[in-house]
Design an enzyme around this catalytic site. Sequence first.
Site, PDB file in Angstrom:
ATOM      1  N   LYS A 129      96.821 -46.567 122.256  1.00  0.00           N
ATOM      2  CA  LYS A 129      97.645 -47.939 122.455  1.00  0.00           C
ATOM      3  C   LYS A 129      97.892 -48.394 124.219  1.00  0.00           C
ATOM      4  O   LYS A 129      98.792 -48.888 124.699  1.00  0.00           O
ATOM      5  CB  LYS A 129      98.999 -47.864 121.748  1.00  0.00           C
TER       6      LYS A 129
ATOM      7  N   TYR B 112     106.915 -36.385 120.748  1.00  0.00           N
ATOM      8  CA  TYR B 112     107.170 -35.388 120.025  1.00  0.00           C
ATOM      9  C   TYR B 112     108.164 -34.268 121.142  1.00  0.00           C
ATOM     10  O   TYR B 112     108.303 -33.265 120.764  1.00  0.00           O
ATOM     11  CB  TYR B 112     106.000 -34.657 119.407  1.00  0.00           C
TER      12      TYR B 112
ATOM     13  N   ASP C 194      99.193 -38.791 114.151  1.00  0.00           N
ATOM     14  CA  ASP C 194     100.391 -38.561 113.029  1.00  0.00           C
ATOM     15  C   ASP C 194     100.001 -39.531 112.053  1.00  0.00           C
ATOM     16  O   ASP C 194      99.885 -39.420 110.635  1.00  0.00           O
ATOM     17  CB  ASP C 194     101.838 -38.503 113.279  1.00  0.00           C
TER      18      ASP C 194
END
Length: 425
Positions: A224, A152, A314
């Site tokens: 991740k 972002y 998100d």
Amino acid sequence: MIDSTTAIQMVNKKLIVPDQVTIPFITGDGIGPDVTDAMQSVVNAAIEKAYQFEKKIIWNEVFAGEKAFHQTGEWLPQETLNAFSEFVVGIKGPLTTPVGGGIRSLNVALRKDLDLYVCLRPVRYFQGINAPVTQPEKIDVTIFRENTEDVYSGIEFESDSQEAKMFLDWLQEQLPDSYHKIRFPQSVGLGIKPISKEGSQRLIQAAIEYAIRNKKPIVTLIHKGNIMKFTEGAFRMWGYDLAERDYKEFIYTARQFEHTRTHVGISEAKKEKEWALGNGMIWMNDVITDAAFQNLLLYPQDFSVIASSNLNGDYLSDALAAQVGGIGISPGANINYQTGIAVFEATHGTAPDIAGKNLANPSSLILSSVLMLQYLGWNDAAELITKALEKTINHGQLTQDLAQFVTGSSTLGTGEFAKAIINNF
Ligand code: NAI
């Protein structure tokens, strides 16, 4: 001009909240005015009921989105940002994301400009809502999503652009091994994913302190890191580092367990864990994002507080909100726990298809106002609203988005739903 006697102050990391407090608010676009009116009527009534006339919110409208653009030519005027930092705590309805080159999402801009590094999303089930999973009541999870870093950051280079070419030339020259990992360098668009130690640890610290304050049993780092070792994987590592360094008395980590297991043996590790959790310590573990999506569906009871990087958070927030019956009832807040600045918000969008029709469900913004009241320490008013909302929903008094799935329920307009909550105090 600020009336300083009604402004919240942050002194020694503590909020000082006057009894007559000014709260800036943005009504928002689309259904924003509908849900804001409903929220304010419920909050005002709850404060009056809980504190008679001892406490009061002085609502101070500030502008952003379409309303601001029509008045000032700007989507997010500086005055609005100033009001949020000066009054410290505010609330907002949904904002249209302006479409067109060079205009940032207003929500992202607000979070960035005020450095609101935590996106807080508590998700729980309300009895009486039709949820898509068989045991939605097992879901009671609070997500701390990092709000200022990750993909972002807005550092992206369009394929074939001058910037992309410059970057690719530099990469080819300086880091040829990395360059050769790019499958189609001639047509690639590029983005940068910054994840820092400071950024990760301040977010994870907020999650840990929330868990300690609210006596939550588990903090889970979701990442991740198996694929992105130096961003997502580092997030995980910095989380464990922080917990093991600064919260030794409060937290026992899966990494400590693993360490004891490999160096001493499984039965010692089990004993150590049993002792720690038996003595009220919080269990901190980590789960890889894809497994987390599965496990949140299959074993939601294994999750309590989640700390995650921005993109994962998100996705997770909306997926989890859907599990309990929809985003229309899911609240949110963007908070900087260091400056105290917090903006509470509806998590859904502007729903232009139903704007101004008295059809919108105001629960998301009302529950955000509950979070805000808790943040102010006005817990009696927060509790009144929560209990009344539970009762209203449980009695089958619902707005059309939820009523359509619940047989025997009655369909209320936005305003009537707010009145029903107040009647149920
Ligand atoms: P949306 O959330 O506005 O609408 C999706 C669907 O959900 C629509 O059918 C809508 O009617 C329904 N819906 C949403 N909130 C509802 C509520 N409270 N009660 C009843 N039904 C509700 O998402 P969409 O259509 O993708 O976005 C519309 C605009 O909102 C866009 O400009 C988008 O950028 C913006 N947006 C703003 C957000 C924010 O300010 N936090 C978040 C998401 C989108």
